[in-house]
Design an enzyme around this catalytic site. Structure first.
Site, PDB file in Angstrom:
ATOM      1  N   ASN A  15       0.843  -1.215   0.000  1.00  0.00           N
ATOM      2  CA  ASN A  15       0.000   0.000   0.000  1.00  0.00           C
ATOM      3  C   ASN A  15       0.868   1.251   0.000  1.00  0.00           C
ATOM      4  O   ASN A  15       0.552   2.233  -0.673  1.00  0.00           O
ATOM      5  CB  ASN A  15      -0.965  -0.004   1.187  1.00  0.00           C
ATOM      6  CG  ASN A  15      -2.206  -0.829   0.900  1.00  0.00           C
ATOM      7  OD1 ASN A  15      -3.063  -0.430   0.121  1.00  0.00           O
ATOM      8  ND2 ASN A  15      -2.290  -1.999   1.518  1.00  0.00           N
TER       9      ASN A  15
ATOM     10  N   ASN B 205      -6.865   4.763   7.751  1.00  0.00           N
ATOM     11  CA  ASN B 205      -6.361   3.378   7.724  1.00  0.00           C
ATOM     12  C   ASN B 205      -7.025   2.628   6.581  1.00  0.00           C
ATOM     13  O   ASN B 205      -8.119   2.973   6.152  1.00  0.00           O
ATOM     14  CB  ASN B 205      -6.724   2.693   9.052  1.00  0.00           C
ATOM     15  CG  ASN B 205      -6.237   1.262   9.132  1.00  0.00           C
ATOM     16  OD1 ASN B 205      -5.098   0.954   8.745  1.00  0.00           O
ATOM     17  ND2 ASN B 205      -7.076   0.361   9.611  1.00  0.00           N
TER      18      ASN B 205
ATOM     19  N   HIS C   6      -8.304  -1.248   5.606  1.00  0.00           N
ATOM     20  CA  HIS C   6      -8.596  -2.551   6.219  1.00  0.00           C
ATOM     21  C   HIS C   6      -9.077  -3.509   5.133  1.00  0.00           C
ATOM     22  O   HIS C   6      -9.933  -3.135   4.321  1.00  0.00           O
ATOM     23  CB  HIS C   6      -9.659  -2.397   7.312  1.00  0.00           C
ATOM     24  CG  HIS C   6      -9.958  -3.685   8.002  1.00  0.00           C
ATOM     25  ND1 HIS C   6      -9.098  -4.247   8.922  1.00  0.00           N
ATOM     26  CD2 HIS C   6     -10.987  -4.549   7.872  1.00  0.00           C
ATOM     27  CE1 HIS C   6      -9.601  -5.397   9.334  1.00  0.00           C
ATOM     28  NE2 HIS C   6     -10.751  -5.602   8.707  1.00  0.00           N
TER      29      HIS C   6
END
Ligand code: GRF
Length: 203
Positions: A17, A110, A112
């Site tokens: 990422n 974030n 996930h």
């Protein structure tokens, strides 16, 4: 030229990422610039990716600090000393304390690997696969004091195919992660994200 949002990326692992954010910054697909990559794991491959891209790195190991507070202060110092505005967790394997959150209020996001609120926590792709879901995916969200509970910015769905294994599903989810994380950062950069309670309104 548009303002480049100063990013700090926190990593613990392989950093695919991170790589996608680096690539999107470089190609100017997003109006952001990674100022520093900070890790709690000195063996994280993500650090090599940052170094190859010429991005400053910092490593803080939990064992070197007597308290969690001091450990987190080291992260906060690395971020603030590099002028970071938006903190991106990218495979960072720690919970952010309320004190840390306060310093970067509504400025920590974030990614996930599941469709939250289903399957929070560790090994989300395996959890979803073994549960037998027909659709999974990934979620970018603002971070709050819970585990993967903050307001949702973007989600992408990934169908579970007949011959999928947990591994093949994980790989297809990861491809989508690499798409939606940079998109969420760009929405932030354009000032288009407004948090209204649990809802993130994209203006
Ligand atoms: C990703 O699946 C991300 O959703 C989760 O941890 C994994 C990190 O992968 N939070 P990478 O280090 O970005 O390759």
């Amino acid at each position: 030229m548009a303002r480049q949002v100063p990013l700090g990326v926190l990593v613990s692992g392989s950093g695919t990422n991170l790589q996608s954010i680096i690539d999107n910054c470089r190609s100017h697909r997003i109006d952001a610039e990674i100022r520093v990559v900070v890790s709690d794991n000195r063996d994280a491959y993500a650090l090599k990716r940052a170094e190859s891209a010429g991005i400053p790195t910092a490593i803080h190991l939990r064992k070197d600090y007597t308290s969690r507070r001091d450990f987190e202060s080291a992260f906060i110092n690395s971020l603030t000393s590099h002028g970071v505005e938006l903190v991106c967790l990218a495979g960072f394997m720690r919970i952010i304390s309320p004190d840390f959150l306060k310093v970067f209020s509504n400025r920590i996001i974030n990614i996930h690997p599941a469709l939250l609120p289903s399957f929070p926590g560790l090994h989300a792709q395996e959890q979803a696969f073994h549960y037998g879901v027909k659709v999974s995916g990934c979620t970018v969200h603002f971070v709050d004091a819970g585990t993967d509970t903050g307001p949702i910015i973007l989600q992408a769905t990934v169908p579970v195919l007949e011959h999928d294994t947990a591994e093949s599903l994980k790989a297809r989810i990861l491809e989508q992660e690499h798409q939606i994380y940079p998109r969420a950062i760009q929405l932030y950069a354009e000032g288009r994200l407004e948090i209204q309670g649990r809802h993130v309104v994209v203006k």
